[in-house]
Design a protein around this motif. Structure first.
Motif, short mmCIF file in Angstrom:
data_model
loop_
_atom_site.label_atom_id
_atom_site.label_comp_id
_atom_site.label_asym_id
_atom_site.label_seq_id
_atom_site.Cartn_x
_atom_site.Cartn_y
_atom_site.Cartn_z
N ASP A 1 0.83 -1.21 0.00
CA ASP A 1 0.00 0.00 0.00
C ASP A 1 0.87 1.26 0.00
O ASP A 1 0.63 2.19 -0.78
N LEU A 2 1.89 1.29 0.86
CA LEU A 2 2.77 2.45 0.91
C LEU A 2 3.53 2.60 -0.40
O LEU A 2 3.73 3.72 -0.89
N THR A 3 3.95 1.48 -0.98
CA THR A 3 4.64 1.53 -2.27
C THR A 3 3.74 2.15 -3.32
O THR A 3 4.17 3.03 -4.09
N HIS A 4 2.47 1.73 -3.36
CA HIS A 4 1.53 2.24 -4.35
C HIS A 4 1.28 3.74 -4.15
O HIS A 4 1.24 4.51 -5.12
N ARG A 5 1.13 4.16 -2.90
CA ARG A 5 0.82 5.56 -2.63
C ARG A 5 2.01 6.49 -2.87
O ARG A 5 1.85 7.71 -2.92
N LYS B 1 3.72 6.53 -5.58
CA LYS B 1 3.89 6.69 -7.02
C LYS B 1 2.73 7.48 -7.62
O LYS B 1 1.62 7.48 -7.09
N ASN B 2 3.00 8.12 -8.74
CA ASN B 2 1.96 8.80 -9.50
C ASN B 2 2.36 8.84 -10.97
O ASN B 2 3.44 9.35 -11.30
N ASP B 3 1.55 8.28 -11.82
CA ASP B 3 1.77 8.32 -13.26
C ASP B 3 3.15 7.78 -13.65
O ASP B 3 3.82 8.31 -14.53
N GLY B 4 3.60 6.74 -12.95
CA GLY B 4 4.90 6.14 -13.25
C GLY B 4 6.08 6.85 -12.61
O GLY B 4 7.22 6.45 -12.83
N PHE B 5 5.83 7.90 -11.82
CA PHE B 5 6.89 8.65 -11.16
C PHE B 5 6.93 8.29 -9.67
O PHE B 5 5.89 8.08 -9.05
N TRP B 6 8.14 8.26 -9.13
CA TRP B 6 8.29 8.08 -7.69
C TRP B 6 8.26 9.46 -7.04
O TRP B 6 9.00 10.36 -7.44
N LEU B 7 7.37 9.65 -6.06
CA LEU B 7 7.25 10.92 -5.35
C LEU B 7 8.29 10.96 -4.24
O LEU B 7 8.26 10.13 -3.33
N THR B 8 9.19 11.92 -4.32
CA THR B 8 10.31 11.96 -3.39
C THR B 8 9.93 12.48 -2.01
O THR B 8 10.72 12.36 -1.07
N GLY B 9 8.75 13.09 -1.89
CA GLY B 9 8.35 13.70 -0.62
C GLY B 9 8.76 15.15 -0.51
O GLY B 9 8.54 15.79 0.52
N ASP B 10 9.36 15.70 -1.58
CA ASP B 10 9.81 17.09 -1.57
C ASP B 10 8.82 18.01 -2.27
O ASP B 10 8.18 17.62 -3.25
N ILE B 11 8.73 19.23 -1.76
CA ILE B 11 7.94 20.29 -2.38
C ILE B 11 8.91 21.22 -3.12
O ILE B 11 9.93 21.62 -2.56
N GLY B 12 8.60 21.56 -4.35
CA GLY B 12 9.48 22.46 -5.09
C GLY B 12 8.94 22.77 -6.46
O GLY B 12 7.74 22.57 -6.74
N TYR B 13 9.79 23.23 -7.35
CA TYR B 13 9.39 23.59 -8.71
C TYR B 13 10.61 23.49 -9.62
O TYR B 13 11.74 23.23 -9.16
N TYR B 14 10.41 23.69 -10.91
CA TYR B 14 11.52 23.76 -11.85
C TYR B 14 11.38 25.02 -12.69
O TYR B 14 10.29 25.58 -12.82
#
Length: 602
Positions: A421-425, A427-440
């Protein structure tokens, strides 16, 4: 005989230029080209290509020790120790897929356990020796280990904290294994041949949000980012590494792997604190210093003698991104080659890393004249296939829109142990969510503004702690470290106001009132939200750190949650650590929510 004599002569010539333990260009090219090279096989491929198995390679400095206490390990020593431990584990019934927990302060022992357990196809699960016994016992019990090895004092504490006598499987002290003689034969087929997705490490996270998570790293996945570094890591004839990562951490194991592959002499320290590292630098004279930002922050602010850093060409940091104030101090030291001559100033390679992705995923290289700061973590590493930012609904955002950073990389974890469950949550759209907030930005450079769990929701909107900390550290040059968190707002108990907890040098006599005024003046000038309180401390343990050196902001929040709403008596208790409430009057606009535009107040 003539051919063998010629080969020996050529080998001796190469050693004159490189040093006895170092791999030449041909050997490193062969390693990079080896298709089966991975975490589970790198030692054996290195042994096949090494010219001198008895040359000093890893130099182990015990905690509290000095130059005379260093223990030297050759490549041959690593092979022999790995086989001896493997025989012991095999006799103890460890087989493919078993989990083996390790909690030892001995840096080289951690590495040898890692090698030996993998040589049997089992899965090492090293635990930082600083992890509290009750946390470590619960963490290891979740893995259902076959064996747990720990230093005698730690094993006693683990067993006392375990929920049941058998929760940790077979338990044995590090001292017992070291004292044991030959323990029988190696298994048939030794060493185990790993498949690409075979697990080679269960690496725990820092535990900054609670119980450490247990990401699983694989033979090919964990090694993918390391393969190109066999050629790019500094490995000239004069290079020497100083490794200050906890040896039980995935990063510590990674750079001991790199030292083995490249043959660059490496001092492995058990201590990560700045003063101990500065002392080791004086006699080891490293060219490359590798560690967490907390170590470099202490080196920068506690006074590193320029002579101790005279040979340094590269500072290599990973985990959280480093602070500008600390980077600028360190790149003034050391040296670099320019126009064929040595010149003043070094480079600082700042890597924003994720345990779950097995390496740094963004990299920013600083020098004495670079200006890419403002929480810029640089470009994605070449191994990263794509990086982007999402809003809270999972929609991709454009340049300068703040959201959740995600990366798509072949180095992504195989998943969290026994937690689909934690593994699934994550991810989003094939990306691993690093837990960081930011921008590019338009150039593709990424910026880290906060961890998702640390954004401060104020009456004026969200405030991001990391840019605020940058201003605090630049405003207070004698600050060793700083953390900004939210405390309960007097205006609304459901909201927060930012407060700062700052660690100053011990000889600093500035009052909290003076420092808060100085900091808020700098924040106003930058158009950013001011602090509502400041806590000043001078002890190295007054800002709680996790086992990997990251500030435990959840503990800071808990300790000072009521600092702005407490009555006078409680406020007096807080005043013992010299806290003072700031002004809650007119404040500039706060930062933006995920999906908003970053402004000066972000």
């Amino acid at each position: 005989m003539k051919l063998r004599s010629l080969q020996r002569h050529l080998a001796s010539v190469r050693r004159m230029h490189l040093g006895p333990s170092q791999r030449g260009l041909r050997a490193r090219l062969e390693l990079v080209a080896e298709k089966s090279l991975g975490v589970g096989t790198f030692l054996w491929h290195t042994l096949d290509r090494a010219e001198d198995l008895d040359a000093p390679l890893l130099h182990h400095l015990p905690r509290g020790g000095g130059e005379k206490d260093v223990r030297v390990f050759t490549l041959g020593d690593l092979r022999d120790a790995t086989e001896r431990y493997a025989r012991w584990y095999h006799a103890a019934g460890v087989v493919r897929g078993d989990r083996v927990g390790i909690q030892s302060e001995d840096g080289i022992a951690n590495f040898v356990h890692f090698l030996a357990v993998n040589s049997l196809g089992a899965i090492p699960a090293p635990v930082n020796p600083n992890m509290a016994p009750d946390t470590a016992a619960r963490y290891l019990a979740r893995l259902e280990p076959r064996v747990v090895v720990a230093d005698s004092g730690r094993l006693t504490a683990l067993l006392e904290a375990a929920e049941s006598p058998g929760a940790l499987g077979l338990t044995v002290t590090q001292e017992e294994i070291d004292a044991a003689g030959p323990a029988g034969p190696l298994p048939t087929g030794y060493p185990y041949r790993h498949g690409d997705r075979d697990p080679v490490l269960i690496a725990h996270s820092s535990g900054t949000t609670g119980m450490p998570k247990a990401p699983v790293l694989g033979h090919r996945q964990f090694f993918t980012g390391k393969r190109p570094r066999i050629l790019t890591m500094p490995s000239g004839p004069q290079d020497k590494n100083l490794l200050t990562f906890p040896p039980s951490h995935g990063s510590g194991l990674s750079y001991m792997m790199m030292a083995t592959l490249t043959g660059v002499p490496t001092l492995v320290m058990e201590e990560q604190r700045g003063p101990a590292v500065a002392e080791a630098m004086r006699w080891w004279k490293p060219t490359v210093v590798i560690g967490f930002p907390i170590t470099f922050g202490e080196l920068a602010t506690l006074g590193l003698e320029p002579s101790a850093a005279a040979h340094v060409t590269t500072w290599l940091a990973t985990a959280d991104a480093s602070h500008e104030a600390h980077i600028r101090e360190l790149v003034r030291l050391g040296r670099h080659r320019e126009g064929g001559k040595w010149r003043q100033g070094s480079r600082y390679i700042d890597g924003l890393a994720s345990t779950e992705v097995g390496m740094a995923v963004f990299q920013n290289i600083h020098g004495p004249d670079t200006e890419a700061y403002q929480r810029c973590v640089g470009y994605p590493e070449p191994v990263v296939e794509e990086a982007t930012v999402f809003d809270e609904h999972g929609k991709r955002l454009g340049p300068h829109e703040i959201g959740y950073i995600g990366v798509k990389s072949p180095t992504e974890t195989l998943g969290y142990w026994a937690d689909a469950d934690l593994t699934h949550r994550s991810k989003n759209d094939g990306f691993w969510l690093t837990g960081d907030i930011g921008y590019y930005d338009e150039k593709g450079r990424f910026y880290q503004y906060d961890r998702a769990t640390d954004v401060i929701q104020t009456v004026n909107g969200p405030v991001h702690s990391l840019p605020t900390e940058e201003i605090v550290l630049k405003a207070c040059r004698r600050a060793v470290d700083c953390t900004v968190v939210g405390a309960v707002s007097p205006a609304d108990p459901e909201l927060s106001e930012p407060i700062g907890v700052i660690r100053m040098q011990e000889n600093c006599d500035d009052t909290a009132e003076h420092l808060l005024s100085q900091i808020n003046a700098a924040l106003r000038k930058a158009g950013m939200h001011q602090l509502s309180a400041l806590v000043v401390c001078k002890g190295e343990n007054d800002i709680p750190l996790g086992v990997t050196g990251k500030v435990l902001k959840r503990e800071v929040r808990s300790a000072y949650a009521k600092i702005l709403v407490a009555d006078d008596d409680l406020r007096l208790d807080v005043a013992r650590v010299r806290s003072v409430r700031g002004e809650l009057g007119q404040l500039p606009p706060a930062g933006t929510t995920a999906g908003g535009k970053p402004g000066a107040a972000a």
